[in-house]
Design an enzyme around this catalytic site. Structure first.
Site, short mmCIF file in Angstrom:
data_model
loop_
_atom_site.label_atom_id
_atom_site.label_comp_id
_atom_site.label_asym_id
_atom_site.label_seq_id
_atom_site.Cartn_x
_atom_site.Cartn_y
_atom_site.Cartn_z
N ASN A 145 0.80 -1.50 0.26
CA ASN A 145 0.40 0.42 -0.13
C ASN A 145 1.07 1.00 -0.28
O ASN A 145 1.47 1.64 0.49
CB ASN A 145 -0.86 -0.02 0.92
CG ASN A 145 -1.57 1.31 1.07
OD1 ASN A 145 -2.39 1.18 0.52
ND2 ASN A 145 -1.46 2.21 1.97
N GLU A 146 0.47 2.07 -1.23
CA GLU A 146 1.42 3.71 -0.94
C GLU A 146 2.84 3.28 -1.19
O GLU A 146 3.57 3.79 0.14
CB GLU A 146 1.05 4.31 0.16
CG GLU A 146 -0.24 4.89 0.24
CD GLU A 146 -1.44 5.49 1.27
OE1 GLU A 146 -0.53 5.98 1.79
OE2 GLU A 146 -2.24 6.01 0.96
#
Length: 823
Positions: free
Chosen positions: A428-429
């Site tokens: 994530n990210e």
């Protein structure tokens, strides 16, 4: 009507089934009571064990009594005056241990503890684990046997076995998740801990792969097992039993196991026309694997489901051969007063609320979550994207990578059988730098490829996915870009246009994370005013600094009013647009519930991400009902503004009243007079056409709606005040008691101008304090449970326990005289 009743019965059945899902042993005990906790470190485990006379001045440091699950950041995570504690914490208890199995094993099974864990029997370390979210087991058999031979076993510990556990959530750049993450990296034994007795040979893991063709006609069930056999017993008898969703035995097989490989193939079963698993009918089959030796048996019970899913290339999502729009949300493991240490009842309440809102999909952000959550997703019919906590910061060295590999392996193996899981998330990210001196995109790509390969090797039947890392979007099966139309960038009416552009750039598109913050209890007469400041965006992604409330370009997240009114409009627009996007696989609103975060100290409730549709204590915001009006079949109607006691405007000014409902039509009554019947049309924004312009009278106004679908009707009623007086600059505070019951008092502070007019748009912070016998119920992370909080429509509330005595409460805002109240 009959279909809705059947669905309600299935929900109730799901709750029952979740209680017995994934049984590991006939002799398992949750170790909830009898624990002591020490925040901080010891010089060594001996300090937790050495005998000290009760009341002696030598009995330092001082331990406190706690029950498990327990998170040692339950309060400080949302304390506006502190950085939350990151460091070691110790737990200790004395256990009576008697294993009825001859030559059996004694195990401590951790369902999750953060973030590094070391386990001791007396002064002997028996195991350790790195990672705050995957399950692990420590075999204490030999250490217990050795300790029982010690004199202190009977003399000091009276026949009990002392256990000490050190957990540690210290900041560590070579661990995932990064402390740059937008959530707290909690510490403690914050999931259930179990004492497990097994025979010498037991079932360690069942791998039950249920597959079916797209037409749902031909099902296969491949069953393999892994056994725990530390003493190298030569031969055991294994038995596989399969039951259909009604409990009828449809298959049995007995076999002899003589080779204990890492994974033993046990059975392959063909099932014609299996009962399919879906959100509307979450049919679950039961797989039991038993092993027996010397007359002692150990059984593992798993639930599986037959379903065929596919993210169509350049198209939507299909389940069991038909298009299904994924209607999703997100979940963090976080709750008022307990932080990550949610009980099974709390988790069940939360998941049932999601189902009641109409959710059929959830992304578990951003780590492996409790087995209880997955069991409920199976039985409630909620599809799952579950991911490892490789979140922000960049990429570390080999220790860092080894943890990511290990946690991916554990997550897939431990949740392999859950039919609800359709996606394994790899990160994530990951385009977010900060933890290391260099940020190497190519190194991140190389490691992402490795994790993608590992995931498909461990489980070739599920898809892989990541969110927001464009330079890796070609690696995984499904990609979710960053689209925050109307919050971090752009305006919400651009949502479809921006989404289609992102959809065209990848093979398989799923939009997770969208929405906006709302300060519970804050409402606005002109919620969309900030949009006039926002320029049309070529994209609607979140960029560095966009979450800040200061500086940078105009954006609603900084320049908007953070009202529930605005977020309801944003959600309403997104949902009505999704009904006209035939290529869309689905979306997931971020998140379901407000949660704590160390990177948002300046929010209206400090240290809280306030994008949830419910508050951190399960209190519903208005947005909950917007989702219900689009996503549910059971008739509902909700007049907007149940937490909006006072509206404002000019005398005779027409005001909009909105009703969120899935009815075919609704009739509004205002102060006893019918305002007419409106037909619902999902494309008639806002509120699907169920809106009326009315003229409030000064003072109290009564509002009622009667909504109809076929022969069914539902009623909702609301009382609101109307204020025409204009206010100036906030000048004074009024503190008053508004509730008193069972030793709990609720107080409210109002902010007025110099003419005693309520300042209904005030956004200043107010600080509550209490002196005396009572205790504020603060640090809850809610708009009515924080000692520092921004006003919502000219007021703020908090509760306190009197403890049977007297107290003085105070409220203070900058530039305004402090007020006091005797209680």
């Amino acid at each position: 009507m009959k279909m809705m009743l059947m669905r309600r019965l299935l929900v109730l059945l799901a709750v029952f089934l979740s209680l017995s899902h994934s049984v590991k042993s006939q002799q398992t005990k949750r170790l909830n009571q009898g624990w002591e906790f020490l925040k901080g470190d010891l010089g060594g485990v001996w300090e937790a064990m050495r005998p000290v006379k009760e009341g002696s001045s030598e009995s330092v440091p001082i331990w406190s009594k706690v029950s498990l699950p327990h998170c040692f950041n339950a309060q400080d995570a949302v304390d506006p005056d502190l950085n939350y504690y990151q460091g070691p914490g110790w737990y200790r208890t004395n256990l009576t241990i008697e294993n009825s199995y001859k030559n059996g094993r004694i195990l401590l099974h951790f369902e999750g503890a953060g973030q590094k864990t070391a386990v001791y029997v007396y002064n002997t370390k028996v195991g350790e684990h790195v990672g705050g979210y995957d399950e692990f087991t420590v075999d204490i058999t030999d250490a217990v046997a050795a300790f029982k031979k010690e004199k202190v076993f009977n003399e000091q510990f009276k026949g009990q076995v002392p256990i000490a556990i050190r957990t540690d959530n210290s900041r560590d750049l070579e661990m995932i998740p990064s402390s740059l993450s937008d959530f707290n990296v909690y510490g403690g034994i914050y999931r259930y801990l179990n004492l497990v007795y097994t025979p010498p040979v037991s079932v360690d893991k069942v791998f039950a792969l249920a597959e079916v063709d797209a037409q749902g006609k031909k099902g296969t069930l491949n069953i393999s097992g892994r056994f725990y056999n530390p003493t190298q017993v030569g031969t055991v008898n294994a038995m596989v039993t399969v039951k259909d969703p009604f409990g009828k035995i449809i298959y049995t097989l007995k076999s002899e196991v003589t080779s204990f490989q890492s994974k033993n193939d046990l059975a392959k079963i063909n099932i014609n026309k299996p009962k399919l698993w879906s959100p509307d009918a979450p049919n679950l089959y039961t797989v039991e694997l038993s092993v027996a030796t010397n007359g002692e048996t150990h059984t593992n019970i798993e639930k599986v489901g037959f379903r065929h899913f596919e993210f169509i290339r350049k198209g939507p999502f299909h389940l069991n051969g038909k298009r299904l729009l994924l209607r999703g949300t997100h979940r963090h493991e976080d709750h008022a007063d307990v932080a990550a240490a949610m009980t099974e009842d709390m988790i069940r309440t939360e998941m049932l609320m999601m189902k009641d809102m109409g959710v059929n999909f959830i992304r578990l952000g951003h780590y492996q979550q409790s087995r209880i959550v997955l069991n409920l997703c199976d039985s409630l019919g909620i599809m799952v994207w579950e991911e490892i906590p490789w979140c922000r910061g960049g990429l570390g060295g080999e220790v860092y990578k080894d943890q990511a590999r290990r946690m991916l392996t554990n997550m897939i193996e431990q949740h392999y059988n859950h039919p609800s899981v359709i996606i394994w998330g790899l990160g994530n990210e990951n385009d977010w730098p900060g933890d290391f001196t260099t940020f190497d995109e190519e190194a991140i790509r190389t490691f992402m490829k490795e994790l993608n390969t590992l995931s498909h090797q461990l489980d070739p039947t599920r898809n892989t996915a990541i969110r927001r890392c464009d330079f890796c979007k070609d690696i995984v099966d499904v990609y979710s870009p960053s689209i925050w139309a109307g919050w971090y960038r752009g305006i919400y009416t651009e949502y479809k246009e921006v989404s289609k552009k992102e959809f065209d750039s990848v093979d398989r598109f799923l939009h997770v994370e969208w929405g906006g913050d709302s300060h519970a209890g804050r409402h606005s007469e002109t919620p969309d005013d900030a949009l006039s400041k926002i320029k049309k965006a070529e994209s609607a992604d979140e960029r560095a600094g966009d979450a800040s409330l200061f500086g940078g370009s105009a954006r609603v997240s900084k320049d908007g009013d953070w009202s529930e009114s605005y977020v309801c409009n944003l959600i309403d627009w997104h949902l009505k647009e999704q009904e006209t996007m035939p290529w869309l696989s689905g979306s997931a609103y971020w998140p379901f519930k407000d949660f704590s975060t160390p990177v948002r100290p300046d929010n209206p409730v400090p240290y809280m991400n306030q994008k949830g549709v419910i508050e951190r204590d399960f209190t519903k915001k208005e947005a909950f009902y917007v989702f219900q009006s689009y996503w549910t079949d059971k008739l509902m109607a909700h007049i907007y503004g149940h937490s909006w006691p006072t509206r404002w405007g000019d005398v005779g000014e027409a005001k909009m009243l909105k009703v969120y409902s899935n009815a075919e039509e609704a009739e509004l009554f205002f102060n006893g007079q019918s305002m007419g019947v409106k037909k619902r049309n999902s494309q008639d924004f806002p509120a699907s056409g169920l809106r009326w312009m009315v003229n409030y009278k000064e003072g109290v106004n009564q509002i009622k709606v009667i909504a109809k679908k076929g022969k069914e009707t539902v009623v909702d009623e609301l009382t609101q005040n109307y204020q025409t007086a204009k206010w100036g600059k906030p000048a004074k505070l009024i503190l008053e008691k508004i509730a008193d019951a069972d030793g709990e008092i609720t107080i409210q502070v109002k902010v007025l101008d110099a003419n005693n007019v309520l300042c209904l748009d005030a956004k200043e912070y107010v600080n509550f304090n209490l002196t005396g016998d009572g205790k504020l119920l603060d640090n809850r992370g809610t708009s009515s449970g924080s000692k520092k909080v921004q006003f919502y429509n000219g007021r703020a509330t908090i509760s306190l326990k009197t403890n049977g005595g007297k107290s003085v409460a105070s409220a203070k805002a900058d530039g305004i005289s402090t007020v006091f109240l005797n209680l």
